[in-house]
Design a protein around this motif. Structure first.
Motif, PDB file in Angstrom:
ATOM      1  N   PHE A 197     -17.553  10.338   6.773  1.00 20.91           N
ATOM      2  CA  PHE A 197     -16.383  11.324   6.512  1.00 20.91           C
ATOM      3  C   PHE A 197     -15.174  10.407   5.832  1.00 20.91           C
ATOM      4  O   PHE A 197     -14.362  10.910   5.222  1.00 20.91           O
ATOM      5  CB  PHE A 197     -15.876  11.927   7.702  1.00 20.91           C
ATOM      6  CG  PHE A 197     -15.250  11.043   8.745  1.00 20.91           C
ATOM      7  CD1 PHE A 197     -13.949  10.646   8.702  1.00 20.91           C
ATOM      8  CD2 PHE A 197     -15.884  10.692   9.677  1.00 20.91           C
ATOM      9  CE1 PHE A 197     -13.259   9.888   9.716  1.00 20.91           C
ATOM     10  CE2 PHE A 197     -15.457   9.700  10.847  1.00 20.91           C
ATOM     11  CZ  PHE A 197     -14.205   9.560  10.563  1.00 20.91           C
ATOM     12  N   ALA A 198     -15.131   8.896   5.873  1.00 21.15           N
ATOM     13  CA  ALA A 198     -14.024   8.384   5.318  1.00 21.15           C
ATOM     14  C   ALA A 198     -14.758   6.898   5.416  1.00 21.15           C
ATOM     15  O   ALA A 198     -15.707   6.559   5.558  1.00 21.15           O
ATOM     16  CB  ALA A 198     -12.854   8.287   6.160  1.00 21.15           C
ATOM     17  N   ALA A 199     -13.666   5.968   4.717  1.00 26.68           N
ATOM     18  CA  ALA A 199     -13.939   4.774   4.596  1.00 26.68           C
ATOM     19  C   ALA A 199     -12.821   3.781   5.042  1.00 26.68           C
ATOM     20  O   ALA A 199     -11.765   4.076   4.823  1.00 26.68           O
ATOM     21  CB  ALA A 199     -14.786   4.087   3.434  1.00 26.68           C
ATOM     22  N   VAL A 200     -13.055   2.430   5.415  1.00 27.52           N
ATOM     23  CA  VAL A 200     -11.961   1.640   5.726  1.00 27.52           C
ATOM     24  C   VAL A 200     -12.466   0.251   4.864  1.00 27.52           C
ATOM     25  O   VAL A 200     -13.318  -0.157   4.692  1.00 27.52           O
ATOM     26  CB  VAL A 200     -11.857   1.279   7.037  1.00 27.52           C
ATOM     27  CG1 VAL A 200     -11.228   2.577   7.927  1.00 27.52           C
ATOM     28  CG2 VAL A 200     -13.124   0.637   7.891  1.00 27.52           C
ATOM     29  N   ALA A 201     -11.074  -0.445   4.706  1.00 29.33           N
ATOM     30  CA  ALA A 201     -11.294  -1.680   4.164  1.00 29.33           C
ATOM     31  C   ALA A 201     -12.135  -2.713   4.955  1.00 29.33           C
ATOM     32  O   ALA A 201     -12.058  -2.730   6.158  1.00 29.33           O
ATOM     33  CB  ALA A 201      -9.837  -2.265   3.730  1.00 29.33           C
ATOM     34  N   ASP A 202     -12.920  -3.653   3.946  1.00 27.99           N
ATOM     35  CA  ASP A 202     -13.831  -4.749   4.744  1.00 27.99           C
ATOM     36  C   ASP A 202     -13.095  -6.041   4.599  1.00 27.99           C
ATOM     37  O   ASP A 202     -12.803  -6.593   3.484  1.00 27.99           O
ATOM     38  CB  ASP A 202     -15.186  -4.775   3.934  1.00 27.99           C
ATOM     39  CG  ASP A 202     -16.049  -5.609   4.664  1.00 27.99           C
ATOM     40  OD1 ASP A 202     -15.787  -6.201   5.821  1.00 27.99           O
ATOM     41  OD2 ASP A 202     -17.180  -5.775   4.138  1.00 27.99           O
ATOM     42  N   ALA A 203     -12.676  -6.660   5.744  1.00 30.91           N
ATOM     43  CA  ALA A 203     -11.654  -7.758   5.431  1.00 30.91           C
ATOM     44  C   ALA A 203     -12.663  -8.925   5.438  1.00 30.91           C
ATOM     45  O   ALA A 203     -13.744  -9.176   6.184  1.00 30.91           O
ATOM     46  CB  ALA A 203     -11.085  -7.900   6.672  1.00 30.91           C
ATOM     47  N   SER A 204     -12.135  -9.968   4.670  1.00 26.52           N
ATOM     48  CA  SER A 204     -12.822 -11.043   4.436  1.00 26.52           C
ATOM     49  C   SER A 204     -12.474 -12.184   5.610  1.00 26.52           C
ATOM     50  O   SER A 204     -11.262 -11.969   6.132  1.00 26.52           O
ATOM     51  CB  SER A 204     -12.791 -11.961   3.137  1.00 26.52           C
ATOM     52  OG  SER A 204     -11.480 -12.064   2.820  1.00 26.52           O
ATOM     53  N   GLU A 205     -13.076 -13.505   5.547  1.00 26.71           N
ATOM     54  CA  GLU A 205     -12.235 -14.483   6.494  1.00 26.71           C
ATOM     55  C   GLU A 205     -10.875 -14.832   5.997  1.00 26.71           C
ATOM     56  O   GLU A 205     -10.156 -15.116   6.855  1.00 26.71           O
ATOM     57  CB  GLU A 205     -13.582 -15.816   6.283  1.00 26.71           C
ATOM     58  CG  GLU A 205     -14.847 -15.505   7.015  1.00 26.71           C
ATOM     59  CD  GLU A 205     -15.641 -16.779   6.818  1.00 26.71           C
ATOM     60  OE1 GLU A 205     -15.212 -17.689   7.096  1.00 26.71           O
ATOM     61  OE2 GLU A 205     -16.776 -16.297   7.134  1.00 26.71           O
ATOM     62  N   ALA A 206     -10.842 -14.753   4.716  1.00 26.44           N
ATOM     63  CA  ALA A 206      -9.437 -15.344   4.106  1.00 26.44           C
ATOM     64  C   ALA A 206      -8.395 -14.114   4.434  1.00 26.44           C
ATOM     65  O   ALA A 206      -7.183 -14.541   4.906  1.00 26.44           O
ATOM     66  CB  ALA A 206      -9.478 -15.326   2.697  1.00 26.44           C
TER      67      ALA A 206
END
Length: 492
Positions: free
Chosen positions: A48-57
């Motif tokens: 139903f939605a999406a969130v950001a995918d964090a990198s190690e940085a």
């Protein structure tokens, strides 16, 4: 006996209004780890939605933000920290219905459970707003008279907080509250199944006055490497984790490289003991809470029902009647009493545990098979005569399954209850107070519900023994987990 079910109904919640970027340094920013992460409604099985995918940085940027905010926040007067937490409590209560529907939408739990969670979660902000101004030290005289002994509790520093999907609000506030009260700053990494609740809390804390960088929230599809990068940053001094024992073991190894302070709230395998002198109605009331709260998806859930043989048949029959009366449906439907499980993997595990128990001789009295409908539904289930070698006696069910076995004597009950590597919580029902206290003392558990099916309270120390964890959350103990103790020798 069958379980009443309802077809999927859409909530009034507006998913388009959700903000899914990373919250770092008091600002929203996109993630650099890859494509956005889909968030699925367990009631339908659809994203139903999406969130950001964090990198190690990105994670290290969050550590930088927390580290930069630490000096000013740790120097902030306790009363000011207290007032910010108190305001966050008030905002959560004001928005309780909205937060509850959000939790039901991304987690699947029934609305009454979700409302209860928001209230419980908010209480951690209120409790630790009060603890912030009571972090007292000690003053004494050395036995030999050579000097005074001054003891101070100072903030431990930048803290990494890792929380699970089953209580997305309460597990976050139970960590953020004491961290901020002690003067620490933090990076919260919630589960990707339930990220929006964490981001909503970040917004509430910012509105309440928490300075930029004191609370940072990141979501990532690569939890292992991302958390590892933070744990190996020398600016990080604390890890607080709630989750499985298996993952906890790995994180303890990672944390050892920098000798980090660790608070670990891990798995459980809670026994629910009912003696033949117990008030059966009260025991059934407690069983429904201890087993069916959050659909059984809780580390505190009753996992092994150990019933004295003389009352086992009556108890099983009446428990099945109560569980069979629960309406199964979407969590956000007001009529639902048992919502979906969180994902397909959860259904597969529950089904596997039930099938294994039946192969080994257990009998299904109620339910027993996943529901054939969209979403992730497993009906309330009661199985009897569960043998000691069944996997369901060893592993957390994390679902609405009551596995019943019998015992004859008090000593046998205690031996069966303690026959596990876990020791988070146990439940005891008896009409004999002396027996109840005697059994409670002998049980290898960090918490015991004596004639009670619910023990969690922000004012009480929550935690387990053996492989159920390290440290305590809540109570005065919770704030001390985020402190370093400093001793000063002085003479005057």
């Amino acid at each position: 006996m069958t379980v009443e079910t309802k077809q999927t109904a859409r909530p009034s919640f507006d998913a388009a209004s959700l903000r899914g970027d990373l919250w770092i340094g008091g600002a929203w920013r996109p993630g650099r780890g890859g494509d956005p992460i889909d968030v699925v409604d367990p009631s339908t099985g659809e994203a139903f939605a999406a969130v950001a995918d964090a990198s190690e940085a990105d994670a290290l940027d969050a550590v930088t933000a927390a580290h930069d905010a630490l000096p000013a926040w740790s120097a902030t007067a306790p009363r000011k920290r207290s007032e910010i937490l108190r305001r966050a409590f008030e905002l959560m209560i004001e928005r309780r219905d909205h937060l509850a529907e959000l939790i039901s939408f991304e987690n699947g739990k029934a609305l009454p459970d979700a409302i209860g969670e928001v209230t419980y979660a908010a209480e951690f902000f209120r409790w630790f707003s009060e603890e912030a101004v009571r972090l007292n030290g000690e003053l004494g005289v050395a036995p030999g008279g050579a000097n005074r002994i001054l003891v101070q509790h100072q903030p431990i520093g930048v803290s990494v907080l890792v929380t699970p999907w089953n209580f997305p609000a309460a597990m976050a506030t139970r960590k953020i509250g004491p961290a901020l009260a002690a003067g620490c700053t933090c990076v919260l990494k919630p589960a990707t199944e339930t990220p929006f609740t964490a981001y909503a809390l970040a917004e509430i804390l910012a509105e309440a006055g928490a300075p930029a960088g004191t609370v940072n929230v990141i979501t990532t599809s690569k939890a292992g490497p991302t958390v590892s990068a933070m744990l190996h940053d020398p600016r990080v001094r604390k890890l607080s984790f709630t989750g499985s024992t298996e993952v906890g073991r790995r994180l303890l190894k990672e944390a050892a490289d920098q000798v980090l302070s660790c608070s670990m709230e891990l798995g459980g395998n809670a026994p629910f003991l009912v003696f033949d002198d117990a008030d059966i109605d009260a025991a059934l009331d407690g069983a429904m809470i201890a087993k069916m709260r959050n659909g059984g998806e809780a580390c505190t859930a009753a996992n092994r029902f150990l019933i004295q043989s003389g009352i086992a048949e009556d108890f099983a029959r009446r428990l099945a009647e109560r569980m069979g009366a629960l309406t199964v449906g979407p969590g956000y439907d007001p009529e639902t009493k048992c919502g979906p499980m969180v994902n397909a993997a959860a259904i597969e595990k529950i089904d596997s545990l039930v099938e294994d128990a039946v192969r080994r001789g257990a009998r299904v009295r109620l339910g027993g098979k996943p529901l054939d409908r969209p979403g992730y539904y497993f009906p309330p289930t009661v199985i009897e005569g569960v043998p000691g070698d069944a996997e369901i006696r060893r592993e957390e069910i994390f679902g609405p399954v009551a596995a019943i076995a019998t015992f004859e004597s008090e000593d046998e009950a205690i031996a069966l209850a303690n026959d596990t590597e876990f020791g988070l919580i146990a439940y005891v029902y008896t009409g004999d107070l002396s027996r109840g206290l005697r059994v409670s003392e002998r049980l290898e558990a960090g918490m015991v519900g004596l004639n009670r099916g619910l023990v969690s309270d922000p004012a009480a120390p929550f935690g387990g023994v053996k492989q159920s964890g390290l440290g305590r959350e809540g109570a005065h103990h919770g704030i001390l987990e985020f402190c370093e103790t400093k001793y000063i020798a002085a003479s005057w």
